[in-house]
Enzyme design. Structure first.
Site, short mmCIF file in Angstrom:
data_model
loop_
_atom_site.label_atom_id
_atom_site.label_comp_id
_atom_site.label_asym_id
_atom_site.label_seq_id
_atom_site.Cartn_x
_atom_site.Cartn_y
_atom_site.Cartn_z
N HIS A 1 64.33 60.63 18.43
CA HIS A 1 64.59 61.50 17.28
C HIS A 1 64.41 62.96 17.64
CE1 HIS A 1 63.70 57.86 14.51
NE2 HIS A 1 64.93 57.87 14.96
N GLU B 1 78.36 48.91 18.01
CA GLU B 1 77.15 49.31 18.74
C GLU B 1 76.51 48.13 19.47
OE1 GLU B 1 74.34 50.97 15.90
OE2 GLU B 1 75.20 49.78 14.29
N ASP C 1 73.07 52.98 20.73
CA ASP C 1 72.69 51.57 20.76
C ASP C 1 73.57 50.78 21.71
OD1 ASP C 1 70.37 51.03 19.31
OD2 ASP C 1 71.39 51.26 17.40
N CYS D 1 80.42 58.24 17.07
CA CYS D 1 79.41 59.02 16.38
C CYS D 1 78.08 59.05 17.13
CB CYS D 1 79.18 58.48 14.95
SG CYS D 1 78.61 56.78 14.95
#
Length: 838
Positions: A460, A697, A721, A768
């Protein structure tokens, strides 16, 4: 007679990079069990004497020699690790036992290539074997040449003087040999303290002329008791005999093997040789910057004028300690739940430190004299850190880091939101690992770049750093934290390099590159609102990844062609109950409104894995990343997804709302939700159907892209992922971060297959994940058939500019050849050749 007390300076016996013992890839040396000392990764083929002295022992196999210096210090010089197994092959000893040697005299020669190929590691050690009488203090941790000053050797105070203990009334005395690996560092010391606390009697340990009460963790660690050291235990009080027996058992029973004591193997030798003065890490956010390196170690406090009300300040400190205690309790219960024993042991030691009388009494005493709680706490921790660092043991110095961690946490609790880091604008910040709140704080203070010893390239914090346009390197290793405060460095994030000793020319060149970059960014921003067309007229939509309506407004201002991914988790986390339909609907509508007339792709809730919700207790999973995540959770708790779909169907206009389903692995999951959506549309009397897309993903979804595209309106590839699932590497694993690279040919093949499958049904494909934001990857993605890139808002202008300089037909030709390459590195190299970054 030689003066036994004089300080001795040892010179480097070999040339090469210096390592602390803690970084030596051998648990026995690393734990300090053999004694204090230092290590060198040698670049030369001869071991020299570090001082004048006498040879007291020569290893039978010629790989090690022990000297006694004139002041009595005994030094083991050990060439390489596990070199005893070479049985002397490749070594020639140049001195005999009993010989007197001078400082710098050659002691042994070895065949560098032969030994390097056959042993575990060439890392060589200089160990002070009588550390109980002497203390070693490193002079430098940079690279050295033979003869450079390397260590100070100092005789310990009171060494040799036996502590005399007065025996009285109920006192019981015992002797024991300490069995804990590495001696009494934090975790064994916490065990001793816990044992002593079970009795009414007061207990003390005595070692090397010093004593400590068993009630103080810091006091115990401060004795610097090593493995196999003999210590005396005294207990006084009503249950002294029982306390003594319990402590003797606790001291003589080793903790379970320290699984994390083995350090990672050193990097490829030749790679590092060619790169003296450079640390290598993984790129978390791109950029090239120069500036002073500042280590984040402490919150800076304003000057304390004193004269505070002691009662008030004590109350404040108690409240802050309670807050931190409950935070650590939470961490502990999580660690227990996930059976993470290492973490559990470390945080149990943190809890013990928080209750340590040595800390609390010192803080309390200062507060009673009118000091502010913040300053009292800070000073009491710093005083204890000083004690631990003076002991010259890397293991105990690392415990000082634990104390500083607690200092930070308690100060934050005391200061609330008022704290900030004392880092100048323009600095490059170094830290063990940053939290998202650290990052937000630092970006507001105008820092230029970030580097971390640990951390993953898709964490993050990395996502936030890319969002802020802050170059960021992770997984640089602990050497990062040994650098001097304020030294000028160059952070080349794309190259994965932190240059520690740049020349003035290099700094000037980087400064000029920064200025050029700023001008180019200004030009890109001015053109960000026009469509991105390749030179041969192919339109690529450049959208933004956002997590709120405020970020959506920011994205529109930056020129976004839409929202390519709205993460809806922001509505669900950090609260005790789920958001209701109306709250969700208003939040989604706000994002649609913020985007003018542009489309918005909203991903349904993707929790599970590393994201847990308090009000949605999921079963404990051995491997949560492979467990109930994304759409699987929706099948387990259909009412959550139903509520979310209803909220989405209330938004207007529905033609601009596109729904994206995470973690799909088979066509039935998509068909099931399509039917659910149709049923809800009928129930709510909605005639228009929003577009429904599938996230690619999981490798299974990429391999089934053609079948999914038959029933989906679009496909969106989540490269973060998809990388970790394809490569079987946890993307938050510091040791693997640099290898979780979506430019791996296997990933590119899955992307190519996804685009080919979608084309059969005339569906478009977007990306994305982080790869969409990497300008090096833009031509490859276009070449493989991607027509939408969703990036962080600050990068829209840059990615659109990149698209305009490309020829789509050429991208197609070259990209398909890249699929034949053997590694991510090879792909990146080819991209730099074909499509250099300006």
């Amino acid at each position: 007679m030689h003066n036994n007390n004089k300080e001795l300076t040892l010179s480097a016996p070999l040339s090469g990079p210096v390592l602390t013992l803690a970084k030596v890839p051998d648990p026995v040396f690393a734990s300090g069990a053999m004694g204090d000392g230092i290590a060198i990764d040698p670049l030369n083929d001869t071991l020299h004497s570090p001082c004048a002295g006498v040879v007291v022992h020569v290893a039978r196999t010629g790989h090690a020699v022990t000297l006694r210096a004139d002041n009595g210090a005994e030094l083991l010089l050990h060439l390489g690790l596990d070199t005893v197994e070479l049985q002397g092959e490749g070594f020639s000893m140049l001195v005999k036992e009993g010989a007197r040697v001078s400082n710098g005299q050659p002691l042994l020669r070895y065949d560098l290539d032969k030994v390097a190929q056959q042993c575990k590691s060439l890392v060589s050690l200089m160990i002070l074997t009588n550390s109980q009488d002497f203390q070693a203090r490193p002079i430098t941790l940079k690279s050295v040449k033979v003869g450079d000053p390397l260590l100070h050797i100092i005789r310990r105070q009171g060494s040799g003087a036996q502590a005399e203990v007065e025996l009285s009334g109920e006192e019981r005395v015992g002797h024991v040999r300490v069995a804990h690996r590495g001696g009494l560092h934090a975790r064994p010391a916490a065990l001793i303290r816990q044992t002593a606390q079970g009795f009414k009697s007061t207990s003390q340990l005595h070692f090397d002329g010093k004593s400590a009460t068993c009630n103080s963790l810091i006091g115990l660690m401060g004795l610097a008791i090593g493995e196999q050291d003999d210590v005396q235990v005294t207990c006084q009080g009503p249950d002294a005999e029982a306390a003594l027996q319990a402590l003797l058992i606790a001291l003589s029973t080793a903790l379970a093997e320290d699984s994390h004591a083995a350090a990672p193997p050193p990097m490829n030798r030749h790679h590092r040789e060619a790169e003296a003065g450079v640390l290598h890490g993984a790129c978390a956010a791109p950029g090239l910057v120069g500036g002073p390196l500042f280590r984040l170690s402490a919150i800076s406090l304003p000057v304390d004028a004193g004269h505070h009300d002691p009662a008030q300040q004590l109350q404040a400190l108690d409240a802050a300690l309670s807050v931190v205690r409950s935070e650590i309790d939470h961490t502990l219960s999580q660690a227990k739940k996930h059976r993470n024993t290492d973490e559990e042991a470390i945080f149990a030691a943190h809890l013990a430190l928080l209750e340590d009388p040595a800390l609390l009494d010192a803080a309390q005493a200062s507060i009673e004299q009118g000091t502010a709680a913040t300053h009292a706490w800070s000073q009491s921790i710093e005083a204890q850190c000083e004690v631990l660092q003076q002991l010259g043991s890397p293991l105990l110095a690392e415990r000082a880091n634990d104390l500083r961690d607690l200092k930070q946490r308690v100060l934050r609790a005391l200061l609330g939101e008022a704290w900030h880091y004392d880092v100048p604008a323009g600095a490059i910040v170094a830290a063990h690992e940053l939290t998202p709140s650290d990052l937000l704080q630092l970006s507001q203070q105008g820092v230029t770049g970030l580097c971390m010893a640990e951390g993953g390239a898709t964490s993050h914090v990395a996502i936030l750093a890319r969002g802020k346009g802050l170059p960021c390197l992770v997984a640089l290793g602990a050497a990062l934290l040994d650098q001097e405060q304020g030294q000028a460095v160059v952070l080349d994030a794309e190259g994965g390099r932190l240059e520690l000793v740049p020349t003035n020319e290099r700094l000037a060149e980087v400064h000029q590159a920064q200025l050029d970059h700023q001008q180019r960014r200004a030009l890109q921003q001015s053109q960000a609102h026009t469509p991105a067309l390749t030179r041969d007229g192919v339109h690529i939509e450049v959208a933004a990844n956002v997590a709120s309506s405020a970020e959506a407004a920011d994205a529109l201002a930056n020129g976004a062609d839409g929202v390519g991914l709205l993460r809806t988790e922001f509505l669900f986390v950090d609260r005790h109950t789920a958001p209701d339909e109306q709250e969700q609907s208003l939040a989604y509508q706000a994002v649609l409104d913020a985007m003018g007339d542009k489309p918005v792709i909203i991903r349904t809730i993707d929790v599970g894995g590393d994201k847990q919700l308090d009000y949605l207790p999921l079963p404990v999973e051995a491997n949560p990343v492979l467990g109930l995540r994304g759409i699987r959770l929706a099948q387990l708790r259909p009412e959550i997804l139903d509520q979310q779909l209803r909220a989405l169907l209330h938004t207007r206009p529905l033609s601009r709302c596109r729904i994206l389903l995470p973690m799909v692995t088979e066509v039935d999951e998509l068909l099931h939700i399509r039917q659910r959506l149709d049923a809800l549309c009928i129930e709510l009397g909605v005639s228009e159907r929003p577009e429904l897309g599938v996230m690619i993903e999981v490798p299974a979804a990429a391999l089934l892209a053609e079948q999914l595209a038959e029933h989906a309106d679009f496909l969106s590839i989540g490269t973060n992922d998809l990388s970790q699932y394809t490569l079987a590497m946890d993307r938050d694993h510091a040791g693997l971060a640099s290898r979780v690279d979506a430019m791996h040919p296997a990933l590119l093949r899955l992307i190519a297959q996804t685009c080919a499958g979608a084309a059969v049904h005339d569906r478009w494909v977007g990306v994305c994940g982080a790869l969409a934001s990497d300008p090096l990857a833009t031509p490859v993605l276009i070449g493989l058939g991607v027509s939408e890139l969703s990036v962080s808002p600050v990068q829209i202008g840059e990615i659109k500019d990149r698209v305009r300089h490309l020829d789509a037909a050429q991208c197609r030709r070259i990209s398909h050849d890249l699929l034949k390459l053997s590694s991510a590195g090879a792909v990146r190299h080819a991209c730099h050749q074909h499509w250099p970054l300006s």
